[in-house]
Design a protein around this motif. Structure first.
Motif, PDB file in Angstrom:
ATOM      1  N   SER A  47       0.824  -1.212   0.000  1.00  0.00           N
ATOM      2  CA  SER A  47       0.000   0.000   0.000  1.00  0.00           C
ATOM      3  C   SER A  47       0.855   1.257   0.000  1.00  0.00           C
ATOM      4  CB  SER A  47      -0.926   0.008   1.224  1.00  0.00           C
ATOM      5  OG  SER A  47      -1.801  -1.088   1.194  1.00  0.00           O
ATOM      6  N   ARG A  53      -3.539  -1.589 -10.578  1.00  0.00           N
ATOM      7  CA  ARG A  53      -2.578  -1.034  -9.635  1.00  0.00           C
ATOM      8  C   ARG A  53      -2.318   0.445  -9.928  1.00  0.00           C
ATOM      9  NH1 ARG A  53       0.987  -3.198  -6.105  1.00  0.00           N
ATOM     10  NH2 ARG A  53       2.841  -1.987  -5.597  1.00  0.00           N
ATOM     11  N   GLU A  54      -2.229   0.790 -11.209  1.00  0.00           N
ATOM     12  CA  GLU A  54      -2.010   2.191 -11.587  1.00  0.00           C
ATOM     13  C   GLU A  54      -3.211   3.055 -11.223  1.00  0.00           C
ATOM     14  OE1 GLU A  54       1.035   1.524 -15.371  1.00  0.00           O
ATOM     15  OE2 GLU A  54      -1.145   1.569 -15.688  1.00  0.00           O
ATOM     16  N   ALA A 114      -6.338   2.088   0.670  1.00  0.00           N
ATOM     17  CA  ALA A 114      -6.187   1.343  -0.584  1.00  0.00           C
ATOM     18  C   ALA A 114      -7.370   0.398  -0.794  1.00  0.00           C
ATOM     19  CB  ALA A 114      -4.871   0.559  -0.580  1.00  0.00           C
ATOM     20  N   SER A 166      -2.939   3.680  -7.506  1.00  0.00           N
ATOM     21  CA  SER A 166      -1.840   4.619  -7.275  1.00  0.00           C
ATOM     22  C   SER A 166      -2.250   6.030  -7.672  1.00  0.00           C
ATOM     23  CB  SER A 166      -0.602   4.201  -8.072  1.00  0.00           C
ATOM     24  OG  SER A 166      -0.097   2.972  -7.627  1.00  0.00           O
ATOM     25  N   ARG A 188       4.088   1.206  -1.046  1.00  0.00           N
ATOM     26  CA  ARG A 188       4.927   1.137  -2.243  1.00  0.00           C
ATOM     27  C   ARG A 188       4.245   1.846  -3.410  1.00  0.00           C
ATOM     28  NH1 ARG A 188       5.790  -4.747  -3.892  1.00  0.00           N
ATOM     29  NH2 ARG A 188       6.139  -4.851  -1.642  1.00  0.00           N
ATOM     30  N   MET A 189       2.926   1.776  -3.451  1.00  0.00           N
ATOM     31  CA  MET A 189       2.205   2.416  -4.547  1.00  0.00           C
ATOM     32  C   MET A 189       2.421   3.924  -4.565  1.00  0.00           C
ATOM     33  SD  MET A 189      -1.405   0.430  -5.123  1.00  0.00           S
ATOM     34  CE  MET A 189      -1.918   0.374  -3.408  1.00  0.00           C
ATOM     35  N   LEU A 190       2.680   4.516  -3.401  1.00  0.00           N
ATOM     36  CA  LEU A 190       2.917   5.955  -3.352  1.00  0.00           C
ATOM     37  C   LEU A 190       4.214   6.318  -4.049  1.00  0.00           C
ATOM     38  CD1 LEU A 190       1.849   6.734   0.334  1.00  0.00           C
ATOM     39  CD2 LEU A 190       0.472   6.803  -1.749  1.00  0.00           C
ATOM     40  N   PHE A 216      -4.508   7.554  -5.105  1.00  0.00           N
ATOM     41  CA  PHE A 216      -3.672   7.964  -3.981  1.00  0.00           C
ATOM     42  C   PHE A 216      -3.000   9.308  -4.273  1.00  0.00           C
ATOM     43  CE2 PHE A 216      -3.221   3.824  -1.573  1.00  0.00           C
ATOM     44  CZ  PHE A 216      -3.442   4.388  -0.328  1.00  0.00           C
ATOM     45  N   GLU A 257       5.248   4.741  -6.668  1.00  0.00           N
ATOM     46  CA  GLU A 257       5.116   4.305  -8.057  1.00  0.00           C
ATOM     47  C   GLU A 257       4.223   5.238  -8.868  1.00  0.00           C
ATOM     48  OE1 GLU A 257       3.631   0.366  -7.605  1.00  0.00           O
ATOM     49  OE2 GLU A 257       5.579  -0.506  -7.109  1.00  0.00           O
ATOM     50  N   THR A 258       3.835   6.368  -8.279  1.00  0.00           N
ATOM     51  CA  THR A 258       3.000   7.315  -9.007  1.00  0.00           C
ATOM     52  C   THR A 258       3.858   8.068 -10.022  1.00  0.00           C
ATOM     53  OG1 THR A 258       3.380   9.142  -7.468  1.00  0.00           O
ATOM     54  CG2 THR A 258       1.571   7.636  -6.965  1.00  0.00           C
TER      55      THR A 258
END
Length: 408
Positions: free
Chosen positions: A87, A232-233, A197, A236, A89-91, A239, A93-94
């Motif tokens: 959760s 997933r994108e 998330a 992200s 890690r997605m921040l 977020f 990956e933006t």
């Protein structure tokens, strides 16, 4: 390079001085050491990085492809990203932390949903939210304007944009504010990020089954030559829109109210010419308050030199947007709030390919939120000494923790 770094002055961007009253120090650095050394927990990794304080140099790192925002590829810590809970890690990956072509792909897809036309349709909702919250301020008179107005306007707008159901609004607001307090304390923030998330995933799945005209449905449908955002994108991106659009706009509203109280001549001018908030007025408040203080760190992709200071490949570099917006070489009397300032080439929304995607929404929310207060309240009175006010303990963003005020 150690001997070069040792000759540079060091600034702790997270120190109380730099959070609450940074301008004297930044003015000194612009004049005497425009390239210096900085440490900043949560913003710069390891022992720190180079700090740029002049406007032209801050522009450089936003427009030169020798500087990268991709920390997963260029940071030593990127090798250990797999240790970070999904959760959080997605921040990382933006698109804020992507270079082209990955950044361009994501931005193109999101821009198909987050259009000026779509943002304009939000004006009635923003107005209704601001007026409802102003009613609550009027009923109490003495309030903490940050928590009871500045934060709640953009938070309610985002909830509306995302289609958060009424039954989930209170929980959503609680989780977002909690994550804001925890975002630089990763282990503490994980449970909150995971809950958010999950909420976003549920909203996305619901919109896949039952599309509407809201932002999530538009993000799902956005495509470029058959390319679409992955699940997933999508999460992200939600977020990113949440964190980038909520805190920064709240900072703009709260800091603008304080700036206007401290500059009664400009507040009087705004009462006489409220239309300024649709043009030069909101631009000057963005420059003067700089809701994003420093932005994301860049990683240097090749050896280079700035202002005579050699900067080796792999170094971290950060550009002070707050400093750039007060550069005497670009702005006349930058320490003065001038709501008629023109031209005004501020960097509040950064520059280049990472220019803030939500700039139109931020301007709209700021204009409506401040106009509503102007129309409803003739008297704005600060209820605490100015020197007692504190700013949030984050080096990247700059906003008041609270603003005790009387409005009637």
């Amino acid at each position: 390079m150690a001997h070069v770094i040792e000759k540079l002055e060091t600034t702790d961007l997270g120190s109380r001085q730099m959070l609450d009253a940074p301008h004297a120090r930044l003015a000194y650095l612009r004049k005497h050491q425009p390239v210096s050394w900085a440490v900043a927990k949560g913003l710069l990794q390891g022992k720190g990085g180079y700090l740029l304080t002049r406007y032209d140099d801050v522009m450089l790192i936003h427009s030169d492809d020798r500087f990268s925002t991709d920390m997963l590829r260029n940071s030593p810590a990127g090798k250990f990203i797999w240790l970070v809970p999904p959760s959080l890690r997605m921040l990382a990956e933006t698109m804020v932390f992507k270079d082209d072509p990955d950044h361009k792909r994501l931005r193109t897809l999101v821009h198909k949903a987050f259009t000026p036309k779509y943002v304009a349709t939000l004006a009635p909702d923003i107005t209704a939210i601001a007026e409802r919250l102003a009613d609550e301020v009027a009923a109490r008179r003495e309030v903490d304007l940050v928590h009871e107005y500045a934060v709640r306007v953009p938070l309610s707008v985002i909830a509306t944009m995302l289609g958060v159901p009424d039954s989930e609004r209170d929980r959503f607001h609680y989780l977002v504010e909690k994550l804001g307090d925890e975002q630089f304390k990763l282990h503490r923030g994980y449970p909150t990020a995971r809950k958010l998330a999950k909420l976003f995933e549920n909203l996305i799945e619901q919109r896949r089954r039952d599309p509407d005209d809201g932002l999530i449905s538009q993000l799902i449908e956005a495509n470029e030559d058959g390319d679409r955002l992955s699940h997933r994108e999508l999460v992200s991106m939600v977020f990113l829109l949440l964190l980038a659009g909520h805190d920064t706009t709240a900072n703009l509203i709260g800091s603008s109210v304080l700036a206007l109280i401290q500059n009664p001549d400009q507040l009087a001018l705004l009462r006489e010419q409220p239309e300024l908030l649709g043009g030069t007025g909101i631009e000057e408040l963005l420059r003067f308050t700089s809701p994003v203080a420093d932005g994301a760190a860049r990683f240097v992709l090749e050896d280079l030199e700035i202002r005579g200071v050699p900067i080796p490949r792999g170094s971290q570099v950060i550009g002070s947007i707050t400093s750039a917006n007060f550069d005497e070489e670009v702005f006349d009397n930058p320490e003065q709030l001038d709501l008629t300032r023109k031209p005004n080439r501020h960097l509040a929304f950064a520059f280049g390919m990472h220019y803030c995607l939500g700039h139109q929404l931020a301007r709209l929310e700021g204009r409506i939120a401040l106009t509503t207060l102007l129309e409803r309240f003739d008297h704005w009175e600060l209820l605490a000494p100015r020197e007692s006010l504190r700013y949030k303990p984050t080096a990247s963003l700059r906003g008041l923790i609270n603003l005790p005020i009387r409005m009637y």
